[in-house]
Design a protein around this motif. Structure first.
Motif, PDB file in Angstrom:
ATOM      1  N   GLU A 153       1.279   6.444  -7.090  1.00 58.76           N
ATOM      2  CA  GLU A 153       0.148   7.340  -7.384  1.00 58.76           C
ATOM      3  C   GLU A 153       0.601   8.793  -7.415  1.00 58.76           C
ATOM      4  O   GLU A 153       0.301   9.542  -8.334  1.00 58.76           O
ATOM      5  CB  GLU A 153      -0.937   7.217  -6.296  1.00 58.76           C
ATOM      6  N   GLU A 154       1.329   9.181  -6.362  1.00 60.20           N
ATOM      7  CA  GLU A 154       1.734  10.585  -6.230  1.00 60.20           C
ATOM      8  C   GLU A 154       2.819  10.938  -7.250  1.00 60.20           C
ATOM      9  O   GLU A 154       2.851  12.054  -7.776  1.00 60.20           O
ATOM     10  CB  GLU A 154       2.234  10.847  -4.801  1.00 60.20           C
TER      11      GLU A 154
ATOM     12  N   ALA B  80       8.129   6.309   2.669  1.00 64.53           N
ATOM     13  CA  ALA B  80       6.805   5.675   2.756  1.00 64.53           C
ATOM     14  C   ALA B  80       6.907   4.311   3.425  1.00 64.53           C
ATOM     15  O   ALA B  80       6.058   3.931   4.247  1.00 64.53           O
ATOM     16  CB  ALA B  80       6.199   5.545   1.353  1.00 64.53           C
TER      17      ALA B  80
ATOM     18  N   ALA C  93       0.832  -1.209   0.000  1.00 63.59           N
ATOM     19  CA  ALA C  93       0.000   0.000   0.000  1.00 63.59           C
ATOM     20  C   ALA C  93       0.865   1.257   0.000  1.00 63.59           C
ATOM     21  O   ALA C  93       0.568   2.232  -0.715  1.00 63.59           O
ATOM     22  CB  ALA C  93      -0.932  -0.001   1.215  1.00 63.59           C
ATOM     23  N   ALA C  94       1.963   1.226   0.776  1.00 61.13           N
ATOM     24  CA  ALA C  94       2.846   2.395   0.854  1.00 61.13           C
ATOM     25  C   ALA C  94       3.485   2.663  -0.512  1.00 61.13           C
ATOM     26  O   ALA C  94       3.535   3.801  -0.988  1.00 61.13           O
ATOM     27  CB  ALA C  94       3.928   2.155   1.912  1.00 61.13           C
TER      28      ALA C  94
ATOM     29  N   SER D  40       5.423  11.655   1.679  1.00 61.10           N
ATOM     30  CA  SER D  40       5.815  10.710   2.737  1.00 61.10           C
ATOM     31  C   SER D  40       7.072  11.158   3.475  1.00 61.10           C
ATOM     32  O   SER D  40       7.290  10.753   4.621  1.00 61.10           O
ATOM     33  CB  SER D  40       6.084   9.329   2.150  1.00 61.10           C
TER      34      SER D  40
ATOM     35  N   SER E 150       1.037   4.085  -2.990  1.00 63.87           N
ATOM     36  CA  SER E 150       0.712   5.500  -2.786  1.00 63.87           C
ATOM     37  C   SER E 150       1.811   6.402  -3.356  1.00 63.87           C
ATOM     38  O   SER E 150       1.524   7.479  -3.877  1.00 63.87           O
ATOM     39  CB  SER E 150       0.462   5.794  -1.302  1.00 63.87           C
TER      40      SER E 150
END
Ligand SMILES: *Cc1c(COP(=O)(O)O)cnc(C)c1O
Length: 368
Positions: free
Chosen positions: A28-29, A237, A21-22, A37, A25
């Protein structure tokens, strides 16, 4: 059954959903440097240490260098470091342009001996680096008193001490500035190299922020001579996902240390000391034993992997022979190099494996 010194696959598989998940993300960013993060981890980690600021950098070694320069150490300044440590402590001091000066450690704790400082003090001494070796804080009360009396900066090398405490205060909050490493095997580890400078001094934090990125602020104007030593967004992250587990991991390390302590209480080897005001987080479980090398090979024959931290004090490395004081004053560091042995201890080690280590140790020791 064999017992490996460390198996990081177990940590990764326990963390896998939060790591996935980290990482997702960050993808995504897609801000791979200075993404969100980084600041989030810096805030969370400073908070964890009980300090005002954390500044993410590329490694623990860089953290030492940047901490020293940010705190005002200048080329040619002398910086006292323990002779019983790993080379990066000294390499970090040298990269700051400073001159490392070796001092001995206490035999009991293997950390910088307060009563060894006076003899190495000169008018050029500017700082001391207190290494919280194996996961236990150095004698910070006496070290800080000495440093204040002689106007020295106190830099913590807390690369092995995430969550360790002295008198109820955590590593990272015990001196002027601290350096952490998040090398994968540390108590809090990334998936590669990473580090942080931790401090409650706003000016030091601000300079560390500049130094890690060409001396520049957001506008791109260089205010200091800096370098590139940033903490990747991806590693930040990952660390942010792991940080909530750190206390439970350290508790498990202490539980395993207690198991070794109880079951080896009567065995002919010296168990690690645990000072009353020091919370040891057992980055390493380091015992001392006569005939260490034979002992290790008898353990290896039984499938138990051990390591030595460290087989040579700094001044016995070919590159660092010039740092030898040649007056017998580094004797405790030399003694430790000859008889320390690190037993397997990591949070994911199972009780039955720890029990197997104990039985193997009993068989490997000379009988009483
Ligand atoms: C790991 C370690 C370092 C260096 O950290 P890196 O992230 O590998 O550069 C420095 N000091 C000590 C005591 C360490 O254990």
């Amino acid at each position: 059954m064999t017992v490996a010194f460390l198996d990081l696959r177990r940590r990764v598989s326990a963390l896998r959903p939060s790591l996935d998940a980290a990482i997702a993300s960050v993808l995504e960013e897609s801000r791979f440097v200075f993404g969100s993060s980084v600041e989030a981890f810096e805030e969370a980690f400073a908070d964890y240490c009980g300090a005002r600021s954390a500044v993410g950098v590329a490694s623990g070694t860089d953290a030492i260098t940047i901490a020293l320069v940010a705190a005002g150490v200048e080329p040619g300044d002398e910086v006292i470091v323990p002779a019983n440590t790993c080379v990066p402590t000294v390499a970090g001091v040298e990269a700051a342009g400073a001159v490392p000066i070796l001092a001995d450690v206490e035999l009991e704790t293997a950390t910088l001996a307060p009563d060894a400082l006076e003899a190495v003090l000169t008018p050029r001494t500017r700082a001391l680096v207190s290494v919280h070796l194996y996961g236990q804080c150095a004698a910070m009360d006496a070290l800080v008193v000495f440093a204040r009396r002689h106007h020295l900066l106190v830099v913590e090398d807390a690369a092995q001490a995430h969550g360790a405490a002295f008198d109820g205060r955590r590593a990272g909050s015990l001196g002027d500035v601290a350096a952490f490493s998040f090398y994968p095997t540390k108590n809090l580890g990334a998936l590669g190299d990473a580090g942080a400078v931790v401090t409650s001094d706003a000016a030091i934090a601000e300079r560390a922020r500049l130094l890690r990125s060409y001396g520049q602020r957001d506008g791109g104007e260089s205010l200091l001579h800096g370098r590139n030593s940033r903490l990747d967004t991806l590693q930040a992250a990952v660390l942010l996902a792991a940080l909530p587990r750190l206390d439970a991991w350290n508790d498990r390390r202490r539980e395993l240390a207690e198991l070794y302590r109880q079951r080896l209480a009567d065995a002919p080897l010296l168990l690690p000391s645990e000072g009353s005001c020091r919370r040891h987080v057992y980055h390493l479980f380091v015992a001392r034993v006569d005939g260490r090398d034979g002992f290790r090979s008898r353990l290896a024959d039984q499938g138990v992997e051990t390591l030595v931290h460290y087989p040579q004090p700094i001044h016995r490395h070919p590159a660092y022979r010039v740092l030898d004081r040649r007056d017998g004053s580094l004797a405790a560091s030399e003694t430790l190099a000859g008889d320390v042995v690190s037993l397997p201890l990591y949070p994911e080690l199972r009780d039955e494996e720890a029990n197997l280590v104990v039985s193997a140790v009993e068989r490997a020791l000379p009988s009483l």
